[in-house]
Design a protein around this motif. Structure first.
Motif, PDB file in Angstrom:
ATOM      1  N   PHE A  86       0.802  -1.131   0.115  1.00 45.68           N
ATOM      2  CA  PHE A  86      -0.209  -0.014  -0.179  1.00 45.68           C
ATOM      3  C   PHE A  86       0.853   1.178  -0.138  1.00 45.68           C
ATOM      4  CE2 PHE A  86       0.456  -1.539   4.367  1.00 45.68           C
ATOM      5  CZ  PHE A  86       0.725  -0.627   4.920  1.00 45.68           C
ATOM      6  N   ASP A  87       0.156   2.277  -0.608  1.00 45.10           N
ATOM      7  CA  ASP A  87       0.967   3.688  -0.594  1.00 45.10           C
ATOM      8  C   ASP A  87       0.805   4.389   0.989  1.00 45.10           C
ATOM      9  OD1 ASP A  87       0.555   6.630  -0.621  1.00 45.10           O
ATOM     10  OD2 ASP A  87       1.319   6.058  -2.764  1.00 45.10           O
ATOM     11  N   TYR A  88       1.678   4.864   1.593  1.00 45.74           N
ATOM     12  CA  TYR A  88       1.579   5.199   3.005  1.00 45.74           C
ATOM     13  C   TYR A  88       0.672   6.769   2.933  1.00 45.74           C
ATOM     14  CZ  TYR A  88       4.747   1.697   4.475  1.00 45.74           C
ATOM     15  OH  TYR A  88       5.140   0.619   4.813  1.00 45.74           O
ATOM     16  N   LYS A  89       0.561   7.174   1.614  1.00 44.10           N
ATOM     17  CA  LYS A  89      -0.344   8.436   1.698  1.00 44.10           C
ATOM     18  C   LYS A  89      -1.688   7.897   1.695  1.00 44.10           C
ATOM     19  CE  LYS A  89      -1.903  12.027  -1.426  1.00 44.10           C
ATOM     20  NZ  LYS A  89      -1.720  12.946  -2.547  1.00 44.10           N
ATOM     21  N   ASN A  90      -1.932   6.456   1.307  1.00 45.86           N
ATOM     22  CA  ASN A  90      -3.099   6.016   1.359  1.00 45.86           C
ATOM     23  C   ASN A  90      -3.532   5.682   2.906  1.00 45.86           C
ATOM     24  OD1 ASN A  90      -5.853   4.916   0.812  1.00 45.86           O
ATOM     25  ND2 ASN A  90      -4.910   2.972  -0.011  1.00 45.86           N
ATOM     26  N   LEU A  91      -2.571   5.048   3.563  1.00 45.18           N
ATOM     27  CA  LEU A  91      -2.502   4.667   4.886  1.00 45.18           C
ATOM     28  C   LEU A  91      -2.793   5.793   5.770  1.00 45.18           C
ATOM     29  CD1 LEU A  91      -1.962   2.486   7.169  1.00 45.18           C
ATOM     30  CD2 LEU A  91       0.388   3.270   7.269  1.00 45.18           C
ATOM     31  N   HIS A  92      -2.171   6.874   5.412  1.00 43.67           N
ATOM     32  CA  HIS A  92      -2.330   8.081   6.242  1.00 43.67           C
ATOM     33  C   HIS A  92      -3.845   8.888   6.296  1.00 43.67           C
ATOM     34  CE1 HIS A  92      -2.031  12.545   6.950  1.00 43.67           C
ATOM     35  NE2 HIS A  92      -1.612  12.083   8.075  1.00 43.67           N
ATOM     36  N   GLN A  93      -4.406   8.730   5.094  1.00 48.95           N
ATOM     37  CA  GLN A  93      -5.728   9.094   4.746  1.00 48.95           C
ATOM     38  C   GLN A  93      -6.835   8.119   5.443  1.00 48.95           C
ATOM     39  OE1 GLN A  93      -5.740   8.968   0.482  1.00 48.95           O
ATOM     40  NE2 GLN A  93      -5.387  10.936   0.278  1.00 48.95           N
ATOM     41  N   LYS A  94      -6.647   6.890   5.328  1.00 48.80           N
ATOM     42  CA  LYS A  94      -7.372   6.026   5.950  1.00 48.80           C
ATOM     43  C   LYS A  94      -7.274   6.207   7.612  1.00 48.80           C
ATOM     44  CE  LYS A  94      -7.819   2.348   2.681  1.00 48.80           C
ATOM     45  NZ  LYS A  94      -9.280   2.065   2.575  1.00 48.80           N
ATOM     46  N   VAL A  95      -6.076   6.466   7.987  1.00 48.12           N
ATOM     47  CA  VAL A  95      -5.775   6.764   9.568  1.00 48.12           C
ATOM     48  C   VAL A  95      -6.694   8.029  10.096  1.00 48.12           C
ATOM     49  CG1 VAL A  95      -4.195   6.946  11.349  1.00 48.12           C
ATOM     50  CG2 VAL A  95      -3.832   5.030   9.748  1.00 48.12           C
ATOM     51  N   CYS A  96      -6.240   8.881   9.296  1.00 54.52           N
ATOM     52  CA  CYS A  96      -6.951  10.265   9.510  1.00 54.52           C
ATOM     53  C   CYS A  96      -8.643   9.998   9.412  1.00 54.52           C
ATOM     54  CB  CYS A  96      -6.506  11.334   8.585  1.00 54.52           C
ATOM     55  SG  CYS A  96      -4.886  11.739   9.040  1.00 54.52           S
ATOM     56  N   ARG A  97      -9.094   9.401   8.643  1.00 55.89           N
ATOM     57  CA  ARG A  97     -10.446   9.330   8.631  1.00 55.89           C
ATOM     58  C   ARG A  97     -11.126   8.369   9.690  1.00 55.89           C
ATOM     59  NH1 ARG A  97     -13.668   5.519   7.429  1.00 55.89           N
ATOM     60  NH2 ARG A  97     -12.015   4.006   6.305  1.00 55.89           N
ATOM     61  N   LEU A  98     -10.212   7.571  10.243  1.00 56.27           N
ATOM     62  CA  LEU A  98     -10.858   6.396  11.120  1.00 56.27           C
ATOM     63  C   LEU A  98     -10.657   7.120  12.552  1.00 56.27           C
ATOM     64  CD1 LEU A  98      -9.298   3.113   9.956  1.00 56.27           C
ATOM     65  CD2 LEU A  98     -11.862   3.813  10.237  1.00 56.27           C
ATOM     66  N   ILE A  99      -9.936   7.985  12.726  1.00 60.97           N
ATOM     67  CA  ILE A  99      -9.582   8.666  14.238  1.00 60.97           C
ATOM     68  C   ILE A  99     -10.289  10.051  14.154  1.00 60.97           C
ATOM     69  CG2 ILE A  99      -7.526   7.435  14.608  1.00 60.97           C
ATOM     70  CD1 ILE A  99      -5.940  10.004  13.965  1.00 60.97           C
ATOM     71  N   SER A 100     -10.834  10.477  13.184  1.00 63.39           N
ATOM     72  CA  SER A 100     -11.473  11.875  13.096  1.00 63.39           C
ATOM     73  C   SER A 100     -12.977  11.798  13.881  1.00 63.39           C
ATOM     74  CB  SER A 100     -11.577  12.587  12.003  1.00 63.39           C
ATOM     75  OG  SER A 100     -12.414  11.631  10.940  1.00 63.39           O
TER      76      SER A 100
END
Length: 118
Positions: free
Chosen positions: A104-118
């Motif tokens: 996976f792309d770490y940008k995609n990981l970051h986006q998913k993480v931000c969405r989940l913790i917001s």
């Protein structure tokens, strides 16, 4: 600041994910053995668990379901990661909040993480 727990039985994978998330200013700890999960959740109290499906002892989807069904831990968001094909990964039902497929792309990981913790 959000706290993230990474569980991957491949230590190098766990470390790379931890470093990538720490680079985004998250508080992160990682473990490589599924038998450490319960104690680490209790001690660290993460907001998000990033967990591999294929683990040293067990299946991340099953551990996810146990965590989600427990009243003390059910609030923890869970992002599963896997190298499985999507059709394989979805054969076992899971209560995970999201899934990401390797590589996976770490940008995609970051986006998913931000969405989940917001």
């Amino acid at each position: 600041m959000a706290k993230i727990l990474v569980l991957d039985d491949d230590q190098s994978n766990a470390e790379v994910i931890q470093l990538a998330l720490e680079d985004q200013a998250f508080i992160v700890t990682s473990i490589c053995h599924s038998d450490q999960l319960e104690k680490t959740i209790t001690d660290f109290q993460p907001d998000l668990l990033v967990m591999d499906i294929l683990l040293d002892k067990g299946d991340g989807r099953e551990l996810c379901n146990i965590i989600k069904k427990n009243t003390g831990t059910g609030h923890i968001r869970i992002l599963l990661i896997t190298a499985m094909l999507e059709s394989q990964a979805l054969k076992v039902p899971s209560l995970a909040d999201d899934i990401i497929f390797k590589p996976f792309d770490y940008k995609n990981l970051h986006q998913k993480v931000c969405r989940l913790i917001s």
